[in-house]
Structure formats: C-alpha cells, structure tokens
Design a protein around this motif. Structure first.
Motif: not given
Length: 69
Positions: A9-19, A21-27
């Motif tokens: 569950t922690e890994s899934a949360v961290k992966a979702g958070f990273t994605q 962040v990447k999405s926001e940086f593209k904006k």
C-alpha cells in the motif's frame, strides 16, 4: 502477513504521488531568460532603493533624537 500488505500500500501511494508530481511539473510555465533577467534586475534595484530610503529615515530620526537630547 500484515506487514507485506502495508508495504504494498505504501509503495502504491508513493508511486501515485510521484506520478502526480511529474504531472504538475509538466503544467509549469517557466519564464524565459529575458523575462527572468528583467524581473531579477527589478527586484535588485527596488531592494537597493528601499534600503536607501530606510537608511535615510534612520539617519533623520537619529539626528532628531540626538538634537532633542
């Protein structure tokens, strides 16, 4: 057994958070070099001018206090 589920569950949360962040940086719209230079010069000049105004006010108030005392 519960530890493995918690780790997944922690890994899934961290992966979702990273994605996210990447999405926001593209904006982000980064400023051009010219714009950044102009704005930096404006900030530096304003800081120097306001510093001078504060210094003059300080000297004036100090002179008044010394003349009263």
């Amino acid at each position: 057994m519960g530890d493995k589920a918690n780790t997944t569950t922690e890994s899934a949360v961290k992966a979702g958070f990273t994605q996210e962040v990447k999405s926001e940086f593209k904006k982000i719209i980064w400023p051009s070099k010219e714009s950044l230079t102009k704005e930096s010069v404006a900030v530096i000049v304003t800081t120097i001018v306001l510093g001078g105004v504060v210094a003059l006010l300080d000297l004036g108030i100090q002179y008044l206090i010394n003349s009263v005392l």
